[in-house]
Design a protein around this motif. Structure first.
Motif: not given
Length: 696
Positions: A16-17, A169-178
């Protein structure tokens, strides 16, 4: 997940970049304090921490027109972005095909006790909005063909409210919020570590920003790299104290905000409550071995110094069926829980692993072998499993010969994840141990995220919104819900003219810088690494899943002594560029350690029993775990007292001492039912922001 999922899809959910951060304009203002020329930045609101909770606050504040910035030690390097948060627990319109309601979810969130009822209800109500907005931002939550979010059962929630995008899951949450934060042009002050909260006492105590350290600001007249970040409102979202334990599944260098806040006189709550469970060690790739890793039922053995295998679980469970079924249950009963050691339950597994590692043996999962038979019993057989276990595997299409086959059928992402770190669990056994995973306590907040220091808020793991237990994934939900709530409250106060211009007096600056410099003593006998080893060793050995009252008392005395020495002598590092940050962070971790031990000793000394994460061993206790050969008297423990569920323990620093007290839980009250015509004016006028459950 179907094993035929293309590799490109697996890669996208595993690698997840994160978006590239925009450049932040150079500081235009400077101040001289303690002989240092320090850059100054001013914002209406400052968020400390760039995880899922902190980014949610920043995005919601920016949407509401508040000038906000994020200061972070390492963008995308914290717990949300790097650890094994693989699920989110939410309100769902269909739980176990029976429906759901906010009160039922609130009851599940607070079922373990010591959680404020109003907080639980806020998290339940807010979960719908938090989830829907994450989907709107692009979080790929799995759906069925009718648009329903796919769900499954998780720890401490039997209804089946959890959902997941896989191990990231949490990294993907960070990605979309970032991405949203970048789109909204929220300034991200990367490699900027908050080291002291600025308090303005005039006319009344309030947060005024932070003193931070940033390497890019180092210069001959600012050798430490100090930067002043003034803010009308401060939000602490720097996560939990991940460095507190030697045996930890947190990513490295996660210090959190607990010690930082305690130094500023902010009150903490429920520090006795944590989560521990099986996971791979920090020396390699730290990750929780929950969910399908355990549900695949791998062979678990220990290996001694001579390389000999030990079938240690065979000394605890009575039958092969019981052993295999409880290995499976570690998937959704992942956190250690004292009561589950009884009746040959799933936490007896944790105790067995803990004892093996204490004896110096290495424990491994082998996904190429089925569980070994209990001596004298029949071999492992898929037809000889407890009914709930076999039913789950059958519905998953995972009644397959070997653990690696079952794991690949249920969750191929779990195998891909370890491959990214050059660990092929399809070929080699996976070492693991009992690790600290989450602080359920934290800073005491009200129903809008406010701490006892005016204009200072806390969200995410920094906030003590959880009780003794929490459903798996509820921490992610809490961070999102309170991120929105906090932003709404700050925006309302900012719009009402509260906050004024961000800034403070020269005396505040001078005192903050002088205090930081006092901690940096090249002649100190206290080495940073020695302090780290002492703090982590003491917490892992005396404040983990097995606690003995006398040991806790001695550990607290040692922690107090260490903090006294740090105050008197400061800390010495190796002279490297990051010594200033490390010294101040380890001063804060030493204080956080004392606070946790003080709360634990306070609880135990008042007769508190075993609950949640910790077993309080007592020769006079009325509970004894049983092994296959009989009672495990060494681990006789006190039973939990029901009355302790109805109160919380609070800790606050006053001078050089820690002050502890209890308070009853905040109740929501059955009479507080909303009525549209009566309550709408309170929303329109902003009165809802004035009626807050107290944080203290």
């Amino acid at each position: 997940m179907n094993p035929g999922v293309p590799q490109t899809v697996l890669d996208a959910l595993t690698d997840v970049a994160m978006p590239r951060l925009a450049n932040v304009r150079p500081a235009q203002e400077f101040v001289v304090a303690a002989g240092q020329r320090i850059p100054v930045r001013r914002y209406a609101a400052l968020v400390v921490g760039s995880g899922a909770a902190g980014l949610r606050v920043a995005v919601e504040l920016k949407r509401r027109g508040v000038d906000v910035a994020v200061a972070t030690q390492s963008a995308f390097g914290g717990t949300s972005a790097c650890s094994g948060s693989d699920k989110q627990t939410l309100h769902t319109a269909n739980g176990s095909d029976r429906g759901d309601d906010f009160r039922a979810l609130a009851a599940a969130l607070g079922a373990g006790g010591a959680m404020d009822e109003d907080t639980a209800y806020v998290e339940a109500v807010g979960s719908l909005r938090a989830l829907a907005s994450l989907q709107y931002l692009g979080l790929p939550l799995p759906q069925d063909r009718f648009g329903g979010v796919l769900r499954y059962q998780t720890d401490h929630d039997e209804t089946g409210r959890a959902t997941s995008c896989g191990p990231r899951t949490s990294r993907l949450m960070v990605q979309v919020l970032a991405r949203e934060a970048m789109r909204l042009e929220v300034p991200m002050l990367n490699h900027t570590t908050a080291v002291r909260i600025l308090r303005d006492e005039d006319p009344a105590p309030r947060a005024a920003g932070v003193l931070a350290i940033a390497p890019k600001h180092r210069s001959p007249d600012n050798p430490c790299g100090f930067v002043m970040l003034w803010a009308g409102f401060l939000v602490l979202a720097a996560g939990g104290p991940g460095e507190l334990y030697r045996d930890s599944v947190y990513p490295r260098h996660c210090y959190g905000a607990l010690g930082l806040a305690l130094e500023a006189g902010i009150e903490a709550v429920n520090l006795t409550e944590s989560q521990f469970g099986i996971g791979t060690p920090r020396s390699g790739f730290p990750w929780n071995l929950s969910g399908t890793y355990a549900q695949a039922m791998p062979c678990v053995v220990s290996v001694d110094a001579r390389g000999r295998e030990h079938h240690f679980l065979g000394g605890y469970y009575r039958t092969t069926q019981e052993l295999a079924s409880n290995t499976f249950r570690k998937g959704y009963q992942w956190p250690f829980h004292a009561a589950r050691m009884l009746d040959f339950g799933s936490s007896l597994f944790d105790l067995a692993v803990f004892r093996e590692t204490q004896a110096g043996r290495r424990v491994v999962m082998d996904f190429n072998r089925n569980p070994l038979p209990v001596p004298g019993d029949a071999p492992f057989d898929l037809e000889r499993l407890d009914a709930d276990v076999r039913s789950y595997l059958q519905k998953s299409g995972a009644l397959l010969p070997l653990p690696i086959d079952r794991l690949r059928r249920m969750n191929p992402l779990s195998i891909e994840l370890y491959k990214r770190y050059k660990i092929d669990i399809a070929r080699s056994p996976l070492p693991f141990a009992i690790n600290n995973q989450h602080m359920n306590g934290g800073l005491a907040v009200d129903i809008w995220g406010r701490t006892n220091l005016d204009r200072c808020y806390a969200v995410g793991e920094a906030a003590g919104t959880h009780g003794v237990t929490r459903p798996g994934g509820a921490a992610l939900n809490a961070g999102q819900v309170f991120g929105i709530r906090c932003a709404e409250h700050v925006a309302a106060r900012s719009g009402a003219g509260i906050g004024g211009g961000p800034g403070g007096s020269e005396a505040i600056v001078e005192a903050a810088v002088a205090d930081a410099l006092r901690a940096l003593r090249p002649d100190s006998p206290l080495d940073i690494d020695r302090v780290r080893d002492e703090v982590q060793g003491r917490m892992s050995d005396h404040a983990g899943i097995v606690c003995r009252p006398a040991d806790v008392r001695r550990a607290l005395a040692a922690a107090r002594k260490l903090n006294g020495e740090i105050r008197a002598r400061g800390l010495r590092g190796d002279g490297g560029a990051f010594d200033a940050v490390r010294a101040l962070q380890w001063r804060q971790m030493a204080l956080a350690s004392e606070a946790v031990l003080a709360a634990l000793d306070f609880f135990v000394a008042r007769g508190g029993g075993s609950r949640g994460a910790r077993t309080i061993c007592d020769d006079g206790g009325d509970c004894v775990p049983q092994g296959r050969a009989g009672p495990l008297e060494e681990f006789r423990f006190r039973r939990e007292r029901e009355q302790d569920r109805d109160e919380q323990i609070l800790v606050r620093r006053d001078g050089d001492a820690l002050v502890l007290r209890t308070r009853p839980l905040r109740r929501r009250g059955d009479g507080e039912r909303p009525f549209f015509e009566r309550d709408w004016p309170d929303f329109l006028t902003g009165a809802i922001y004035e009626t807050c459950g107290e944080a203290h």
